[in-house]
Design a protein around this motif. Structure first.
Motif, PDB file in Angstrom:
ATOM      1  N   ASP A   1      50.000  32.879  42.034  1.00  0.00           N
ATOM      2  CA  ASP A   1      49.219  31.670  42.290  1.00  0.00           C
ATOM      3  C   ASP A   1      47.751  32.007  42.559  1.00  0.00           C
ATOM      4  OD1 ASP A   1      51.459  30.135  41.987  1.00  0.00           O
ATOM      5  OD2 ASP A   1      51.905  30.015  44.139  1.00  0.00           O
ATOM      6  N   GLY A   2      47.531  33.065  43.311  1.00  0.00           N
ATOM      7  CA  GLY A   2      46.162  33.474  43.616  1.00  0.00           C
ATOM      8  C   GLY A   2      45.425  33.961  42.375  1.00  0.00           C
ATOM      9  N   VAL A   3      46.130  34.723  41.529  1.00  0.00           N
ATOM     10  CA  VAL A   3      45.523  35.209  40.284  1.00  0.00           C
ATOM     11  C   VAL A   3      45.183  34.038  39.379  1.00  0.00           C
ATOM     12  CG1 VAL A   3      45.848  36.651  38.251  1.00  0.00           C
ATOM     13  CG2 VAL A   3      46.774  37.394  40.453  1.00  0.00           C
ATOM     14  N   LEU A   4      46.072  33.059  39.290  1.00  0.00           N
ATOM     15  CA  LEU A   4      45.819  31.867  38.472  1.00  0.00           C
ATOM     16  C   LEU A   4      44.590  31.101  38.973  1.00  0.00           C
ATOM     17  CD1 LEU A   4      49.410  30.466  37.839  1.00  0.00           C
ATOM     18  CD2 LEU A   4      47.787  31.265  36.107  1.00  0.00           C
ATOM     19  N   ALA A   5      44.434  31.035  40.286  1.00  0.00           N
ATOM     20  CA  ALA A   5      43.265  30.357  40.850  1.00  0.00           C
ATOM     21  C   ALA A   5      41.979  31.058  40.416  1.00  0.00           C
ATOM     22  CB  ALA A   5      43.370  30.327  42.377  1.00  0.00           C
ATOM     23  N   ILE A   6      42.000  32.396  40.413  1.00  0.00           N
ATOM     24  CA  ILE A   6      40.844  33.173  39.960  1.00  0.00           C
ATOM     25  C   ILE A   6      40.541  32.862  38.502  1.00  0.00           C
ATOM     26  CG2 ILE A   6      39.965  35.495  39.488  1.00  0.00           C
ATOM     27  CD1 ILE A   6      40.030  34.981  42.431  1.00  0.00           C
ATOM     28  N   LEU A   7      41.576  32.861  37.666  1.00  0.00           N
ATOM     29  CA  LEU A   7      41.392  32.597  36.232  1.00  0.00           C
ATOM     30  C   LEU A   7      40.866  31.190  35.984  1.00  0.00           C
ATOM     31  CD1 LEU A   7      44.647  34.240  34.801  1.00  0.00           C
ATOM     32  CD2 LEU A   7      42.337  35.193  34.813  1.00  0.00           C
ATOM     33  N   ASN A   8      41.319  30.231  36.777  1.00  0.00           N
ATOM     34  CA  ASN A   8      40.918  28.838  36.587  1.00  0.00           C
ATOM     35  C   ASN A   8      39.493  28.564  37.050  1.00  0.00           C
ATOM     36  OD1 ASN A   8      43.417  28.132  35.512  1.00  0.00           O
ATOM     37  ND2 ASN A   8      44.268  27.567  37.500  1.00  0.00           N
ATOM     38  N   GLU A   9      39.090  29.170  38.167  1.00  0.00           N
ATOM     39  CA  GLU A   9      37.796  28.836  38.771  1.00  0.00           C
ATOM     40  C   GLU A   9      36.659  29.771  38.365  1.00  0.00           C
ATOM     41  OE1 GLU A   9      37.400  26.095  40.382  1.00  0.00           O
ATOM     42  OE2 GLU A   9      39.538  25.591  40.323  1.00  0.00           O
ATOM     43  N   CYS A  10      36.978  31.028  38.095  1.00  0.00           N
ATOM     44  CA  CYS A  10      35.930  32.016  37.750  1.00  0.00           C
ATOM     45  C   CYS A  10      35.860  32.154  36.229  1.00  0.00           C
ATOM     46  CB  CYS A  10      36.226  33.355  38.415  1.00  0.00           C
ATOM     47  SG  CYS A  10      36.329  33.264  40.221  1.00  0.00           S
ATOM     48  N   SER A  11      35.313  31.148  35.587  1.00  0.00           N
ATOM     49  CA  SER A  11      35.325  31.087  34.120  1.00  0.00           C
ATOM     50  C   SER A  11      34.396  32.111  33.470  1.00  0.00           C
ATOM     51  CB  SER A  11      34.930  29.683  33.668  1.00  0.00           C
ATOM     52  OG  SER A  11      33.635  29.340  34.166  1.00  0.00           O
ATOM     53  N   LEU A  12      33.465  32.677  34.225  1.00  0.00           N
ATOM     54  CA  LEU A  12      32.528  33.666  33.679  1.00  0.00           C
ATOM     55  C   LEU A  12      33.050  35.095  33.803  1.00  0.00           C
ATOM     56  CD1 LEU A  12      29.168  32.258  35.118  1.00  0.00           C
ATOM     57  CD2 LEU A  12      30.163  31.847  32.872  1.00  0.00           C
ATOM     58  N   LEU A  13      34.228  35.260  34.394  1.00  0.00           N
ATOM     59  CA  LEU A  13      34.771  36.589  34.668  1.00  0.00           C
ATOM     60  C   LEU A  13      34.967  37.397  33.383  1.00  0.00           C
ATOM     61  CD1 LEU A  13      35.520  37.892  37.383  1.00  0.00           C
ATOM     62  CD2 LEU A  13      37.908  37.356  36.898  1.00  0.00           C
ATOM     63  N   GLU A  14      34.385  38.616  33.367  1.00  0.00           N
ATOM     64  CA  GLU A  14      34.485  39.505  32.210  1.00  0.00           C
ATOM     65  C   GLU A  14      35.435  40.668  32.458  1.00  0.00           C
ATOM     66  OE1 GLU A  14      30.590  40.791  31.194  1.00  0.00           O
ATOM     67  OE2 GLU A  14      29.762  38.765  31.041  1.00  0.00           O
ATOM     68  N   SER A  15      35.537  41.102  33.703  1.00  0.00           N
ATOM     69  CA  SER A  15      36.442  42.207  34.039  1.00  0.00           C
ATOM     70  C   SER A  15      37.203  41.884  35.310  1.00  0.00           C
ATOM     71  CB  SER A  15      35.672  43.524  34.199  1.00  0.00           C
ATOM     72  OG  SER A  15      34.830  43.491  35.332  1.00  0.00           O
ATOM     73  N   LEU A  16      38.489  42.218  35.308  1.00  0.00           N
ATOM     74  CA  LEU A  16      39.364  41.979  36.456  1.00  0.00           C
ATOM     75  C   LEU A  16      40.266  43.193  36.622  1.00  0.00           C
ATOM     76  CD1 LEU A  16      40.551  40.175  38.667  1.00  0.00           C
ATOM     77  CD2 LEU A  16      42.043  39.151  36.931  1.00  0.00           C
ATOM     78  N   ASP A  17      40.111  43.887  37.737  1.00  0.00           N
ATOM     79  CA  ASP A  17      40.873  45.104  38.007  1.00  0.00           C
ATOM     80  C   ASP A  17      41.823  44.837  39.175  1.00  0.00           C
ATOM     81  OD1 ASP A  17      41.870  47.606  38.661  1.00  0.00           O
ATOM     82  OD2 ASP A  17      39.968  48.636  38.338  1.00  0.00           O
ATOM     83  N   LEU A  18      43.127  44.766  38.862  1.00  0.00           N
ATOM     84  CA  LEU A  18      44.160  44.562  39.872  1.00  0.00           C
ATOM     85  C   LEU A  18      45.011  45.815  40.045  1.00  0.00           C
ATOM     86  CD1 LEU A  18      45.363  40.996  38.758  1.00  0.00           C
ATOM     87  CD2 LEU A  18      43.671  41.549  40.510  1.00  0.00           C
TER      88      LEU A  18
END
Length: 287
Positions: free
Chosen positions: A221-238
């Motif tokens: 759910d938290g990852v989905l929130a990031i994807l939905n709200e941070c539309s400019l995100l180019e890199s995501l390191d989990l």
């Protein structure tokens, strides 16, 4: 047979002629060269070489960036014996408010962070990696300092300091230009799944382009929130988000939406283990 050796005096003249006279270099070129050294070398050695270099080292342009990183030419125990906080304060003072970037590989205290935030309001990049949990930055000290640094674009702060939801909301509200965040979360200090920090990032940092986080007990759910709200995100390191709930659908969306995406390490290992098990099963069937 005539000797072909060159007389000592001529050898000395030839050697002198080929060696550069560093004092004759243009000032701008000398500054460019000296700025490539780390801050500790500049403070403890470079400024003491000659009056010209001392004069150059007083120029605030020499201190646009402060780099105090544990490099290979420093022994770890030698590093610990240095008065790094004093060197850092001296460097910040020399910048005369023009400091733009700082890299620190030692324990950042509340007092030192307060000094930096008071003297460097134009700071754009902070990177702090600490090896010792003793006397390190507190959440209160971090919040009080970061509120004064509204120009920050890149923030990397690692062990032992972890960002809570409150800290993240303060960063998001105080640093509207923030584009890159690397941090550890307090989620692994809780029992059960908790996405408070991820929801806070999604809500308060919609302009993020690069995000690298470490923390346990997170959910999809938290990852989905990031994807939905941070539309400019180019890199995501989990990569260091262990025990993160995951699904193939979520994985596919991450790869489709993010240019540079890194899966959690334990998920990658689990997937690799499953693939090996499937291969062994197929081999046994074929035999």
């Amino acid at each position: 047979m005539a000797s072909s050796s060159i007389p000592p005096l001529e050898v000395e003249r030839e050697s002198t002629a080929t060696e550069p006279n560093w004092l004759e270099l243009p000032r701008d070129l000398t500054i460019n060269i000296l700025q490539r050294l780390d801050t500790i070398e500049i403070v403890t050695s470079v400024c003491q070489v000659c009056p010209l270099w001392w004069n150059i080292c007083k120029d605030p342009h020499m201190w646009h960036t402060i780099s105090m990183i544990l490099c290979s030419h420093y022994d770890y125990w030698q590093w610990l014996r240095m008065d790094l906080a004093t060197i850092c304060r001296y460097s910040v003072e020399r910048s005369c408010g023009q400091l733009e970037g700082i890299d620190i590989d030692f324990s950042l205290t509340d007092d030192l962070f307060k000094y930096i935030s008071d003297c460097a309001s134009h700071l754009r990049r902070i990177r702090v990696v600490t090896f010792d949990a003793a006397d390190s930055l507190s959440e209160k000290g971090f919040i009080e300092g970061i509120k004064k640094l509204s120009m920050i674009e890149e923030l990397e702060i690692s062990y032992p300091f972890k960002l809570s939801r409150n800290s993240i909301e303060v960063v998001g509200g105080s640093c509207p230009l923030l584009k890159s965040l690397t941090c550890m979360l307090t989620s692994d200090m809780k029992t059960g799944k908790s996405d408070d920090e991820l929801f806070a990032i999604a809500k308060s940092m919609p302009r993020l382009r690069h995000l690298k986080i470490a923390g346990n007990n997170l959910s999809s759910d938290g990852v989905l929130a990031i994807l939905n709200e941070c539309s400019l995100l180019e890199s995501l390191d989990l990569g260091l988000c262990f025990r993160l709930d995951w699904s193939e659908r979520l994985r596919k969306r991450c790869y489709d939406q993010i240019k540079d995406f890194k899966l959690p390490v334990d998920y990658q290992l689990m997937k690799m283990t499953n693939e090996i098990s499937s291969l062994r099963l197929l081999t046994n069937v074929l035999e």
